[in-house]
Design a protein around this motif. Structure first.
Motif, PDB file in Angstrom:
ATOM      1  N   PHE A 172      69.615  18.731  16.798  1.00 18.59           N
ATOM      2  CA  PHE A 172      68.009  19.051  16.470  1.00 18.59           C
ATOM      3  C   PHE A 172      68.384  20.423  17.347  1.00 18.59           C
ATOM      4  O   PHE A 172      67.163  21.066  17.170  1.00 18.59           O
ATOM      5  CB  PHE A 172      67.426  18.409  18.719  1.00 18.59           C
ATOM      6  CG  PHE A 172      67.571  16.699  17.513  1.00 18.59           C
ATOM      7  CD1 PHE A 172      65.988  16.881  16.917  1.00 18.59           C
ATOM      8  CD2 PHE A 172      68.052  15.758  18.341  1.00 18.59           C
ATOM      9  CE1 PHE A 172      65.639  15.198  16.462  1.00 18.59           C
ATOM     10  CE2 PHE A 172      67.551  14.543  17.362  1.00 18.59           C
ATOM     11  CZ  PHE A 172      66.506  14.032  16.228  1.00 18.59           C
ATOM     12  N   VAL A 173      69.753  20.500  18.047  1.00 19.25           N
ATOM     13  CA  VAL A 173      68.923  22.496  18.503  1.00 19.25           C
ATOM     14  C   VAL A 173      69.821  23.345  17.901  1.00 19.25           C
ATOM     15  O   VAL A 173      68.526  24.440  17.486  1.00 19.25           O
ATOM     16  CB  VAL A 173      70.780  22.154  18.883  1.00 19.25           C
ATOM     17  CG1 VAL A 173      70.733  23.686  19.977  1.00 19.25           C
ATOM     18  CG2 VAL A 173      70.260  21.457  20.785  1.00 19.25           C
ATOM     19  N   GLU A 211      64.514   8.974   9.653  1.00 21.03           N
ATOM     20  CA  GLU A 211      64.316  10.476   9.450  1.00 21.03           C
ATOM     21  C   GLU A 211      62.602   9.993  10.249  1.00 21.03           C
ATOM     22  O   GLU A 211      62.447  10.908  10.885  1.00 21.03           O
ATOM     23  CB  GLU A 211      63.507  10.576   7.714  1.00 21.03           C
ATOM     24  CG  GLU A 211      64.785  11.304   7.291  1.00 21.03           C
ATOM     25  CD  GLU A 211      64.290  11.240   6.033  1.00 21.03           C
ATOM     26  OE1 GLU A 211      63.262  11.265   5.440  1.00 21.03           O
ATOM     27  OE2 GLU A 211      65.509  12.220   4.831  1.00 21.03           O
ATOM     28  N   GLU A 212      61.932   9.315  10.186  1.00 21.07           N
ATOM     29  CA  GLU A 212      60.641   8.571  11.027  1.00 21.07           C
ATOM     30  C   GLU A 212      60.565   8.382  12.286  1.00 21.07           C
ATOM     31  O   GLU A 212      60.101   9.086  13.368  1.00 21.07           O
ATOM     32  CB  GLU A 212      60.406   7.036  10.661  1.00 21.07           C
ATOM     33  CG  GLU A 212      59.052   6.921  12.015  1.00 21.07           C
ATOM     34  CD  GLU A 212      57.894   7.620  11.085  1.00 21.07           C
ATOM     35  OE1 GLU A 212      56.546   7.444  11.729  1.00 21.07           O
ATOM     36  OE2 GLU A 212      57.841   8.284  10.338  1.00 21.07           O
ATOM     37  N   VAL A 216      58.841  11.793  14.783  1.00 24.05           N
ATOM     38  CA  VAL A 216      58.453  11.200  16.027  1.00 24.05           C
ATOM     39  C   VAL A 216      58.899  11.800  17.111  1.00 24.05           C
ATOM     40  O   VAL A 216      58.699  12.683  18.420  1.00 24.05           O
ATOM     41  CB  VAL A 216      58.494   9.852  16.493  1.00 24.05           C
ATOM     42  CG1 VAL A 216      57.927   9.101  17.969  1.00 24.05           C
ATOM     43  CG2 VAL A 216      57.977   9.132  15.470  1.00 24.05           C
ATOM     44  N   TYR A 217      59.832  12.237  17.299  1.00 28.21           N
ATOM     45  CA  TYR A 217      61.223  13.147  18.420  1.00 28.21           C
ATOM     46  C   TYR A 217      60.976  13.849  18.801  1.00 28.21           C
ATOM     47  O   TYR A 217      60.047  14.692  19.927  1.00 28.21           O
ATOM     48  CB  TYR A 217      62.808  12.455  18.663  1.00 28.21           C
ATOM     49  CG  TYR A 217      63.273  13.060  19.209  1.00 28.21           C
ATOM     50  CD1 TYR A 217      63.333  12.878  20.816  1.00 28.21           C
ATOM     51  CD2 TYR A 217      63.946  14.461  19.318  1.00 28.21           C
ATOM     52  CE1 TYR A 217      63.969  12.686  21.633  1.00 28.21           C
ATOM     53  CE2 TYR A 217      64.444  15.356  20.910  1.00 28.21           C
ATOM     54  CZ  TYR A 217      64.713  14.158  21.778  1.00 28.21           C
ATOM     55  OH  TYR A 217      65.343  14.908  22.992  1.00 28.21           O
ATOM     56  N   VAL A 218      60.635  15.004  17.176  1.00 29.92           N
ATOM     57  CA  VAL A 218      60.506  16.208  16.847  1.00 29.92           C
ATOM     58  C   VAL A 218      58.787  16.424  17.515  1.00 29.92           C
ATOM     59  O   VAL A 218      58.077  17.403  18.328  1.00 29.92           O
ATOM     60  CB  VAL A 218      60.675  16.644  16.419  1.00 29.92           C
ATOM     61  CG1 VAL A 218      60.487  18.664  15.981  1.00 29.92           C
ATOM     62  CG2 VAL A 218      62.467  16.834  15.490  1.00 29.92           C
ATOM     63  N   GLU A 219      57.748  15.699  17.080  1.00 23.17           N
ATOM     64  CA  GLU A 219      56.686  16.531  16.924  1.00 23.17           C
ATOM     65  C   GLU A 219      56.137  15.593  18.612  1.00 23.17           C
ATOM     66  O   GLU A 219      54.644  16.440  18.442  1.00 23.17           O
ATOM     67  CB  GLU A 219      55.689  15.413  15.993  1.00 23.17           C
ATOM     68  CG  GLU A 219      56.146  16.266  14.961  1.00 23.17           C
ATOM     69  CD  GLU A 219      55.220  15.451  13.917  1.00 23.17           C
ATOM     70  OE1 GLU A 219      54.418  14.172  13.547  1.00 23.17           O
ATOM     71  OE2 GLU A 219      55.609  15.925  12.740  1.00 23.17           O
ATOM     72  N   GLU A 224      57.160  17.316  25.108  1.00 24.70           N
ATOM     73  CA  GLU A 224      56.695  16.980  25.947  1.00 24.70           C
ATOM     74  C   GLU A 224      57.932  17.350  27.341  1.00 24.70           C
ATOM     75  O   GLU A 224      57.683  18.158  28.559  1.00 24.70           O
ATOM     76  CB  GLU A 224      55.885  15.260  26.344  1.00 24.70           C
ATOM     77  CG  GLU A 224      55.401  15.245  26.020  1.00 24.70           C
ATOM     78  CD  GLU A 224      53.638  15.910  27.227  1.00 24.70           C
ATOM     79  OE1 GLU A 224      53.522  15.758  27.903  1.00 24.70           O
ATOM     80  OE2 GLU A 224      52.764  16.466  25.800  1.00 24.70           O
ATOM     81  N   LYS A 225      59.314  16.953  26.448  1.00 20.31           N
ATOM     82  CA  LYS A 225      60.304  16.912  27.484  1.00 20.31           C
ATOM     83  C   LYS A 225      61.175  19.070  27.913  1.00 20.31           C
ATOM     84  O   LYS A 225      61.323  19.619  29.042  1.00 20.31           O
ATOM     85  CB  LYS A 225      61.596  16.883  26.621  1.00 20.31           C
ATOM     86  CG  LYS A 225      61.547  15.219  26.989  1.00 20.31           C
ATOM     87  CD  LYS A 225      63.076  14.536  25.744  1.00 20.31           C
ATOM     88  CE  LYS A 225      63.777  14.831  26.543  1.00 20.31           C
ATOM     89  NZ  LYS A 225      64.752  13.921  25.123  1.00 20.31           N
TER      90      LYS A 225
END
Length: 253
Positions: A172-173, A211-212, A216-219, A224-225
């Protein structure tokens, strides 16, 4: 943005109480210093962080507190390791690559709460309620947060701190550096106000994988985090760290 500004000005004029979901820029501006240049009012935004003396105190606190807790909880950790090993003869610890300040990669330690090879390389499979991959021992240590105790070793080694940004994976980074730069300005932490207050991550990831789950995590989750990480970045201090630690203990209890 234009509509929001009009609404805010109107509500301020009419003395109407207003609740706002902040943008990251709002969080940065909120802690700005009021200055003026000739006859022009200015807001000075800067990332000061901890000074050298505060960083030394924070590191000493991490070393002392981690050693004390490791000493006190060593019997619990020993029994937990034996129980995990006895159940399926797999490794007691679960290691995963994570990123800390400036993108430095380290291996975060946890007690293994799932079956061996519960997640295949490159696949994100979030844990669900009554997930069959969670072992009976794992269910207990997850509920009591015992699975997090090995992170005290990460803290003692200087790879993590007690209060900081929850560390993200290198994948992710690397792919979302622009969205995550607040995380890269903070050391990896075991707890934070985001860990205490943000409750939607597990709910949003229920029933999705691969991928889903990444989408969800990215969008939805990551923005919020990042807001919470910016709040940590702007409010960071030794006193705040102590406050967050007490709130964490209360939340766990």
């Amino acid at each position: 943005t234009e509509m929001r500004n009009k609404i805010l000005k109107y509500c301020f004029e009419k003395s109407i109480r207003t609740y706002i979901t902040p943008k990251i820029s709002d969080i940065i501006v909120r802690s700005a210093d009021d200055i003026h240049l000739f006859d022009t009012p200015l807001l000075l935004c800067r990332n000061c962080g901890l000074n050298f003396e505060q960083r030394v105190i924070k590191r000493l606190m991490d070393i002392v507190i981690s050693l004390v807790i490791l000493t006190i909880t060593s019997p619990i950790m020993l029994v937990t390791a034996i129980a995990i090993k006895a159940y399926d003869h797999g490794p007691a610890f679960f290691k995963q690559k994570r990123c800390t300040i400036n993108g430095k990669v380290f291996e975060i330690l946890k007690f293994r709460s799932m079956i061996v090879d519960a997640e295949k390389p490159g696949m994100v499979i979030p844990a669900k309620d009554r997930d069959p991959r969670i072992t009976p021992v794992g269910r207990f240590i997850r509920a009591t947060r015992i699975d997090e105790l090995p992170q005290l070793i990460n803290i003692w080694k200087g790879e993590m701190t007690f209060v900081g940004a929850r560390p993200e994976g290198p994948k992710f980074v690397k792919e979302y550096t622009d969205e995550m730069y607040a995380t890269l300005l903070l050391p990896a932490g075991v707890t934070s106000m985001a860990s205490i207050c943000y409750k939607d991550e597990e709910r949003m990831l229920q029933g999705v994988c691969g991928e889903e789950a990444d989408r969800v995590y990215v969008e939805k989750i990551l923005p919020e985090k990042m807001k919470w990480n910016f709040i940590e970045l702007k409010k960071t201090s030794i006193i705040r760290d102590v406050q967050v630690l007490f709130k964490t203990v209360a939340a766990v209890i």
